[in-house]
Scaffold this motif. Structure first.
Motif, PDB file in Angstrom:
ATOM      1  N   TRP A 102       0.831  -1.201   0.000  1.00 46.81           N
ATOM      2  CA  TRP A 102       0.000   0.000   0.000  1.00 46.81           C
ATOM      3  C   TRP A 102       0.873   1.262   0.000  1.00 46.81           C
ATOM      4  CZ3 TRP A 102      -0.625   4.164   3.282  1.00 46.81           C
ATOM      5  CH2 TRP A 102      -1.723   4.978   3.012  1.00 46.81           C
ATOM      6  N   VAL A 103       1.897   1.294   0.868  1.00 45.55           N
ATOM      7  CA  VAL A 103       2.785   2.461   0.942  1.00 45.55           C
ATOM      8  C   VAL A 103       3.481   2.665  -0.402  1.00 45.55           C
ATOM      9  CG1 VAL A 103       4.908   3.367   1.990  1.00 45.55           C
ATOM     10  CG2 VAL A 103       3.134   2.352   3.438  1.00 45.55           C
ATOM     11  N   ASN A 104       4.008   1.584  -0.984  1.00 42.97           N
ATOM     12  CA  ASN A 104       4.696   1.702  -2.278  1.00 42.97           C
ATOM     13  C   ASN A 104       3.743   2.200  -3.362  1.00 42.97           C
ATOM     14  OD1 ASN A 104       7.281   0.966  -1.421  1.00 42.97           O
ATOM     15  ND2 ASN A 104       6.746  -1.207  -1.508  1.00 42.97           N
ATOM     16  N   HIS A 105       2.510   1.736  -3.340  1.00 44.43           N
ATOM     17  CA  HIS A 105       1.521   2.202  -4.305  1.00 44.43           C
ATOM     18  C   HIS A 105       1.270   3.696  -4.135  1.00 44.43           C
ATOM     19  CE1 HIS A 105      -1.944   2.107  -6.938  1.00 44.43           C
ATOM     20  NE2 HIS A 105      -2.642   2.741  -5.995  1.00 44.43           N
ATOM     21  N   GLN A 106       1.151   4.153  -2.886  1.00 42.06           N
ATOM     22  CA  GLN A 106       0.945   5.581  -2.626  1.00 42.06           C
ATOM     23  C   GLN A 106       2.126   6.405  -3.095  1.00 42.06           C
ATOM     24  OE1 GLN A 106      -2.062   6.679  -1.433  1.00 42.06           O
ATOM     25  NE2 GLN A 106      -2.585   4.524  -1.597  1.00 42.06           N
ATOM     26  N   LEU A 107       3.338   5.909  -2.876  1.00 40.90           N
ATOM     27  CA  LEU A 107       4.539   6.637  -3.270  1.00 40.90           C
ATOM     28  C   LEU A 107       4.655   6.717  -4.788  1.00 40.90           C
ATOM     29  CD1 LEU A 107       7.144   5.342  -0.685  1.00 40.90           C
ATOM     30  CD2 LEU A 107       6.054   7.583  -0.744  1.00 40.90           C
ATOM     31  N   LYS A 108       4.288   5.664  -5.468  1.00 43.55           N
ATOM     32  CA  LYS A 108       4.345   5.684  -6.933  1.00 43.55           C
ATOM     33  C   LYS A 108       3.429   6.773  -7.480  1.00 43.55           C
ATOM     34  CE  LYS A 108       5.620   0.912  -7.707  1.00 43.55           C
ATOM     35  NZ  LYS A 108       5.172  -0.412  -8.159  1.00 43.55           N
ATOM     36  N   GLY A 109       2.289   6.954  -6.865  1.00 46.72           N
ATOM     37  CA  GLY A 109       1.365   7.997  -7.293  1.00 46.72           C
ATOM     38  C   GLY A 109       1.952   9.390  -7.113  1.00 46.72           C
ATOM     39  N   GLN A 110       2.775   9.576  -6.098  1.00 47.03           N
ATOM     40  CA  GLN A 110       3.386  10.879  -5.835  1.00 47.03           C
ATOM     41  C   GLN A 110       4.509  11.188  -6.801  1.00 47.03           C
ATOM     42  OE1 GLN A 110       4.711  11.027  -1.776  1.00 47.03           O
ATOM     43  NE2 GLN A 110       2.650  11.211  -0.950  1.00 47.03           N
ATOM     44  N   TRP A 111       5.205  10.172  -7.263  1.00 49.80           N
ATOM     45  CA  TRP A 111       6.399  10.388  -8.083  1.00 49.80           C
ATOM     46  C   TRP A 111       6.109  10.360  -9.568  1.00 49.80           C
ATOM     47  CZ3 TRP A 111       9.387  12.526  -4.858  1.00 49.80           C
ATOM     48  CH2 TRP A 111       9.519  12.071  -3.568  1.00 49.80           C
ATOM     49  N   GLN A 112       4.888  10.108  -9.972  1.00 45.92           N
ATOM     50  CA  GLN A 112       4.570  10.063 -11.404  1.00 45.92           C
ATOM     51  C   GLN A 112       4.217  11.426 -11.932  1.00 45.92           C
ATOM     52  OE1 GLN A 112       1.621   7.042 -11.993  1.00 45.92           O
ATOM     53  NE2 GLN A 112       3.013   5.414 -11.430  1.00 45.92           N
TER      54      GLN A 112
END
Length: 112
Positions: A102-112
């Motif tokens: 979940w955390v990695n998914h949230q971070l991917k959304g921030q860095w795209q």
């Protein structure tokens, strides 16, 4: 986070990929350490000395004494619980892999 850095429990890592990291092993940080860093070192109960003033007594306020004893017991319990102990409890109750995903998914959304 600033208060945790000031307390020496975390440090700031500068840069675009920076962030924060914990400065000690989780086994060496107690809940009381974190509480003091965030809330400060003052007493939780701020008595006004009402009973001694009403009864015109020079004796210590009974409420302040009782609350001080309770706070001391509470602090002792917090000093016994480390962040590693909390993490162990979380691991017993929750699927940590799911949390990581979940955390990695949230971070991917921030860095795209």
């Amino acid at each position: 986070m600033r208060t945790l850095v000031q307390a020496g429990l975390a440090e700031s890592i500068p840069g675009t990929k920076g962030g924060f990291t914990i400065t000690k092993p989780l086994t060496e940080i107690t809940l009381y350490d974190v509480y003091q860093a965030v809330e400060g070192r003052g007493s939780m109960y701020q008595g006004k000395g009402l009973l001694p003033s009403v009864f015109e007594s020079g004796d210590p306020c009974v409420l302040e004494t009782v609350m001080g004893e309770i706070e001391h017991k509470w602090a002792s319990l917090m000093k016994e619980e480390t962040l590693q102990g909390v993490m162990n409890r979380i691991g017993e109750l929750y699927d940590l892999k799911k949390i990581d995903d979940w955390v990695n998914h949230q971070l991917k959304g921030q860095w795209q």
